[in-house]
Design an enzyme around this catalytic site. Structure first.
Site, PDB file in Angstrom:
ATOM      1  N   GLU A 113      54.737  56.620   4.172  1.00  0.00           N
ATOM      2  CA  GLU A 113      56.023  56.324   4.792  1.00  0.00           C
ATOM      3  C   GLU A 113      56.249  57.189   6.028  1.00  0.00           C
ATOM      4  O   GLU A 113      56.834  56.744   7.014  1.00  0.00           O
ATOM      5  CB  GLU A 113      57.162  56.555   3.788  1.00  0.00           C
ATOM      6  N   THR A 173      63.399  50.315  12.920  1.00  0.00           N
ATOM      7  CA  THR A 173      63.970  51.321  12.030  1.00  0.00           C
ATOM      8  C   THR A 173      64.594  52.453  12.847  1.00  0.00           C
ATOM      9  O   THR A 173      65.669  52.959  12.522  1.00  0.00           O
ATOM     10  CB  THR A 173      62.883  51.892  11.098  1.00  0.00           C
TER      11      THR A 173
END
Lengths: 307, 307
Positions: free
Chosen positions: B129, B182
């Site tokens: 991530e 994001t």
């Protein structure tokens, strides 16, 4: 149908650490007693009040005001006499006013054969809280009425969720004899918080609720953290940091401010640990030289009850 | 002991309404497939990658990076070949990178006879991530590994709590084919929030967790509210308000942004309602003229699994 009822009105802990303004619990070993009696005469009268120096005039008394709120919604055409035997000290931060407000409306509801739900009784009792503090909050009246832990999820509409309490969970509450005004402890709070602290706080609320449902005492302990209010309010409570440190050292799962203080609560697994936590807390105030009351209590799963 | 394993790596919904940054869930009907194979040669190689145009170089691939994090803690002196068959679109907001990261480390752990706990696997997958978004967040990898709903209570130390999922709870997820970075959806968030909104948010987190434990679908619905992030981020998603309105009208318990978007999720009681919600959501994007993918899925209670 009965004309008179005697009830035990539990003390309560609001603002349980991460659960500021939403999470409360009911105690079992501390509470007021009240006798409520039906009368042909309309209205509410406080006919006896012992243990605390509080107003007996109906509109100045939280039980009176809460009772009037119930009467206004009822088709009962009589009234009630109320006797209040206070054991909880006003201003101690363990729901003294909430005990009286809820005791009155719960007892009346019993005598009227329960026309109102617990949620409706919360609304009536909140009028007593409005008189006591200027704000109609539910975080003490909800656990007093529902028992166990309660979550005030929302005020508009009012939504209260009962959360189970693990069997072996005990509370220790110490009340240092100093005055902290609710208005002061509210005023010093900041109106904004960082998003980062907010995320930590709702993570802990989630953990605490999950721990209560699964009897996971360790998780309950890890979640009993308040990143937002405690760091500010604890400044108003002499010895807070030391009391908390000693409570944790003595085995408490967590420790925080009860309501808006000055009482400090700790939660522990088992009565013996809760007693050892009490001893540790006591020593701190003995050393500082501040008078205190202290209570050790299991969680009261049913809330207010007939005695 | 096996030398090769094929796994299903579920898509996940993070930032479930009030549970921004802490609450996620695993899907069952959407996910990638991966094959992981032990090799005598050390290190990790991505030997096959279909379905998405993503880097195959180990240090540039989330599965590669996560796998290397596991190897660094293992005494295994061989390596792994990885085949990745992507079904989840990168950037859709349903945990595409998390599926690959967790798939790699979960499969490796199986082949090594499970030396690592799920919590340790979360830490390895978080390195994937970090590569994907610059932040080592756990809110997609945790539900992918644990299944059901997961609460990331805390990062320091990492503390993950599995929350049960009611049997009849279904998710509908629609992915409008627009790009929301994001980094953009993070940048527009305010760094401070009002205490008042914070209190509402943690009240709802408490309600949602309680509803999940008690199968109280109504409470789950009332708690699926986000006062903080959704009002800001939804601006980046064309048609969001209309999609949400139609989903609720079609019977959804609640509706919100999946992850950092652009996917929108709804939760419903029962497969049929979830399907009707899908139809209602679909119509909105058909009318606007935006291409979309849509999925209806039960909650995946076990998480990642061998197939």
């Amino acid at each position: 149908m009965k004309n008179e009822i005697k009830v035990f009105c539990p003390a309560t802990i609001a603002n349980i650490s991460c659960g500021f303004d939403v999470l409360g619990l009911a105690l079992d070993a501390v509470g007021d007693e009240m006798v409520v009696r039906k009368t042909a005469q309309k209205g509410i009268r406080i006919v006896q009040l012992t243990g605390q120096d509080l107003p007996m005039e109906t509109h100045q008394n939280v039980a009176g005001v809460a009772g009037l709120a119930l009467l206004a919604e009822s088709d009962y055409d009589g009234g009630f006499d109320i006797e209040i035997y206070k054991k909880i000290k006003a201003g101690s931060g363990i729901g003294s006013s909430a005990a009286s407000s809820t005791g009155a409306v719960w007892a009346m509801n019993q005598l009227l054969n329960k026309p109102f739900s617990n949620l409706e009784l919360v609304k009536f009792a909140m009028e007593g809280e409005r008189l006591a503090s200027g704000v109609a909050h539910a975080d003490n009246v909800a656990p007093a009425l529902f028992g166990g832990f309660t979550l005030v999820r929302s005020y508009e509409p009012l939504d209260i969720v009962k959360i189970p309490n693990p069997e072996e969970l005990y509370a220790t509450v110490i009340h240092p004899q100093i005055e902290v005004k609710t208005s002061d402890s509210r005023r010093i709070l900041k109106t904004t918080i960082s998003l980062e602290d907010g995320i930590k706080q709702w993570g802990n609320v989630g953990g605490l609720i999950a721990g209560l449902f699964t009897n996971d005492y360790e998780l309950i302990g890890r979640s009993l953290v308040d990143h937002i209010v405690e760091p500010i309010r604890s400044i108003l409570i002499p010895g807070f940091d030391k009391v908390k440190e000693e409570a944790i050292n003595a085995g408490a799962l967590g420790c925080g401010i009860s309501g808006s203080g000055p009482s400090i609560f700790a939660l522990s697994k088992g009565a013996q640990t809760a007693q050892e936590v009490a001893d540790a807390m006591r020593k701190v105030y003995q050393k500082i030289g501040i008078e205190y009351d202290i209570h050790v209590s299991k969680i009261n799963a049913e809330g207010i009850r007939e005695i």
